[in-house]
Scaffold this motif. Structure first.
Motif, short mmCIF file in Angstrom:
data_model
loop_
_atom_site.label_atom_id
_atom_site.label_comp_id
_atom_site.label_asym_id
_atom_site.label_seq_id
_atom_site.Cartn_x
_atom_site.Cartn_y
_atom_site.Cartn_z
N SER A 115 0.84 -1.20 0.00
CA SER A 115 0.00 0.00 0.00
C SER A 115 0.88 1.25 0.00
N ALA A 116 0.26 2.40 -0.20
CA ALA A 116 1.02 3.66 -0.22
C ALA A 116 1.73 3.88 1.12
N PHE A 117 1.03 3.63 2.22
CA PHE A 117 1.66 3.81 3.53
C PHE A 117 2.74 2.75 3.75
N GLY A 118 2.50 1.53 3.29
CA GLY A 118 3.50 0.48 3.39
C GLY A 118 4.77 0.84 2.64
N HIS A 119 4.61 1.39 1.43
CA HIS A 119 5.78 1.83 0.65
C HIS A 119 6.56 2.90 1.41
N ALA A 120 5.83 3.84 2.03
CA ALA A 120 6.50 4.92 2.76
C ALA A 120 7.31 4.37 3.93
N LEU A 121 6.75 3.41 4.67
CA LEU A 121 7.48 2.85 5.81
C LEU A 121 8.68 2.04 5.36
N ARG A 122 8.54 1.32 4.27
CA ARG A 122 9.67 0.54 3.77
C ARG A 122 10.79 1.46 3.29
N GLU A 155 6.31 14.82 7.40
CA GLU A 155 5.36 14.33 8.38
C GLU A 155 3.93 14.45 7.87
N GLN A 156 3.62 15.57 7.22
CA GLN A 156 2.29 15.74 6.65
C GLN A 156 2.02 14.69 5.57
N PHE A 157 3.04 14.41 4.77
CA PHE A 157 2.91 13.37 3.75
C PHE A 157 2.55 12.03 4.39
N LEU A 158 3.23 11.67 5.48
CA LEU A 158 2.95 10.40 6.15
C LEU A 158 1.54 10.37 6.72
N LEU A 159 1.13 11.45 7.36
CA LEU A 159 -0.20 11.50 7.96
C LEU A 159 -1.30 11.38 6.90
N HIS A 160 -1.17 12.13 5.82
CA HIS A 160 -2.20 12.10 4.78
C HIS A 160 -2.18 10.78 4.01
N THR A 161 -0.99 10.21 3.84
CA THR A 161 -0.90 8.91 3.17
C THR A 161 -1.58 7.84 4.00
N LEU A 162 -1.37 7.87 5.32
CA LEU A 162 -2.03 6.90 6.19
C LEU A 162 -3.54 7.05 6.12
N SER A 201 -5.43 8.38 3.83
CA SER A 201 -6.04 8.18 2.52
C SER A 201 -5.87 6.76 1.97
N SER A 202 -4.88 6.00 2.50
CA SER A 202 -4.63 4.68 1.91
C SER A 202 -5.00 3.52 2.83
N GLN A 203 -5.15 3.76 4.13
CA GLN A 203 -5.47 2.68 5.05
C GLN A 203 -6.93 2.75 5.46
N SER A 204 -7.60 1.63 5.45
CA SER A 204 -9.02 1.59 5.83
C SER A 204 -9.20 2.01 7.29
N HIS A 205 -10.24 2.82 7.53
CA HIS A 205 -10.57 3.24 8.90
C HIS A 205 -12.05 3.57 8.98
N ASN A 206 -12.53 3.85 10.19
CA ASN A 206 -13.97 3.98 10.39
C ASN A 206 -14.55 5.29 9.89
N HIS A 207 -13.73 6.20 9.38
CA HIS A 207 -14.24 7.44 8.79
C HIS A 207 -14.02 7.49 7.28
N ALA A 208 -13.54 6.38 6.71
CA ALA A 208 -13.21 6.39 5.28
C ALA A 208 -14.42 6.73 4.42
N HIS A 209 -15.61 6.23 4.79
CA HIS A 209 -16.81 6.50 3.98
C HIS A 209 -17.15 7.98 3.96
N GLU A 210 -16.85 8.70 5.07
CA GLU A 210 -17.14 10.13 5.12
C GLU A 210 -16.23 10.91 4.18
N LEU A 211 -15.01 10.44 4.00
CA LEU A 211 -14.08 11.12 3.10
C LEU A 211 -14.51 10.96 1.65
N CYS A 212 -15.36 9.97 1.37
CA CYS A 212 -15.82 9.73 -0.01
C CYS A 212 -17.14 10.44 -0.31
N GLU A 213 -17.73 11.08 0.72
CA GLU A 213 -19.01 11.74 0.49
C GLU A 213 -18.84 12.97 -0.41
#
Length: 329
Positions: free
Chosen positions: A161-168, A192-199, A201-213
């Motif tokens: 994933s995008a966040f996985g690539h960043a950590l590697r 740091e902002q890149f890491l936060l936004h990548t996490l 936007s790329s990792q599933s979480h309980n607010h993901a559906h709201e970001l797609c509204e």
């Protein structure tokens, strides 16, 4: 997992406090951690002769470090206050969250979750601590309002994933001793902002559906406000949420508006503004004979990777930045 104090040097008590790469006995490390963090536990199954080792890679709002406890261990806590991304670098391990096995190439642990981990004798892990308040702030920027419930991530992170690539990438850079954002405070902030936004936007979480509204309507006035803010604050460590707040829209609306009307992203536009300021500085240096270097100018405007800066500059102005500094037309 202990909560690391991001304001204290070294991020670990006792003999590991002042040295970013320090070694101690695993018994000593366990005792110190259990004394300082009552909910923390560490059980030694089999000791390793090389002892425990801790290396601090980055400390700002986000903390990044590697650790090897010098033993086969069971460890965990029931009162974590922050988010952690945990990636094994060597050896084998298992991660249990609230009694469920969540072992993965990378695991995300959140606040108020019961954590239990088992690491092999030869283990080494990389840990990224992301403060809860910081994650809340970025999520609120995206939503435009305070979230209705606590942020919870799917704990298993795919390494591709995008966040996985960043950590590697960070683990490789940390091994070589050169992190990509270490050149300046502005570069640290942006990474740091890149890491936060990548996490988010790329990792599933309980607010993901709201970001797609569907976001609120975008207006020409919002675009003018965003552009003016980028121009007026280009020399400051601006977040995506700062631009959205200045434009008086949500982050999602801001992103869609820039894409539709300028065919770019807000941060790419900000980068172009900073590039123009860097160009103006280089022209002024050539005219005045100042001793300021291309590197000084690049870092002043948040370009930590000089090769990337040179490539962007050549693409925009048709020549390398050193040519402009020397007064060549």
């Amino acid at each position: 997992m202990k909560d690391v104090d991001s304001q204290s040097p070294g991020h670990a008590p006792g003999p590991l406090t002042n040295d970013p790469a320090a070694t101690a006995g695993v018994d000593q490390l366990r005792d110190l951690l259990e004394q300082q963090y009552p909910s923390y536990y560490l059980k030694i199954i089999k000791p390793h002769p090389h002892g425990a080792r801790y290396q601090l890679l980055h400390r700002e709002k986000i903390t990044l470090y590697t650790a090897s406890y010098g033993a086969e261990i069971r460890t965990g806590t029931s009162e974590s206050l922050n988010f952690y991304a945990i990636m094994p670098l060597r050896g084998a391990g298992a991660v249990t969250l609230n009694g469920e096995d969540v072992t993965a190439p990378i695991s995300i642990i959140g606040p108020q979750q019961k954590i239990d981990m088992h690491w092999s004798l030869d283990h080494e892990v990389m840990v990224m601590q992301l403060p809860s308040a910081l994650m809340q702030e970025v999520l609120e920027d995206y939503l435009g309002d305070p979230p209705r419930e606590r942020l919870r991530f799917e704990p298993r992170v795919n390494a591709t994933s995008a966040f996985g690539h960043a950590l590697r990438m960070l683990s490789s850079a940390g091994t070589s001793g050169t992190l990509p954002f270490a050149a300046s405070k502005l570069a640290e902030h942006h990474f740091e902002q890149f890491l936060l936004h990548t996490l988010l936007s790329s990792q599933s979480h309980n607010h993901a559906h709201e970001l797609c509204e569907t976001p609120a309507p975008w207006t020409p006035a919002a675009l003018r406000r965003a552009i003016r803010y980028c121009e007026d604050h280009a020399g400051e460590p601006i977040r995506l949420g700062d631009i959205a707040a200045a434009a008086r829209v949500s982050v999602r609306t801001l992103q869609l508006g820039f894409r539709e009307h300028l065919q770019t992203t807000p941060m790419a536009y900000l980068r172009s503004v900073r590039l123009a300021h860097a160009h103006a500085d280089l022209v002024r240096i050539a005219e005045t004979g100042s001793q300021t270097t291309v590197t000084d100018v690049a870092l002043r405007w948040g370009f930590a990777h000089l090769g990337r800066f040179a490539a962007l500059y050549r693409q925009a102005y048709g020549r390398p930045p050193s040519s402009t500094r020397q007064g060549h037309r």
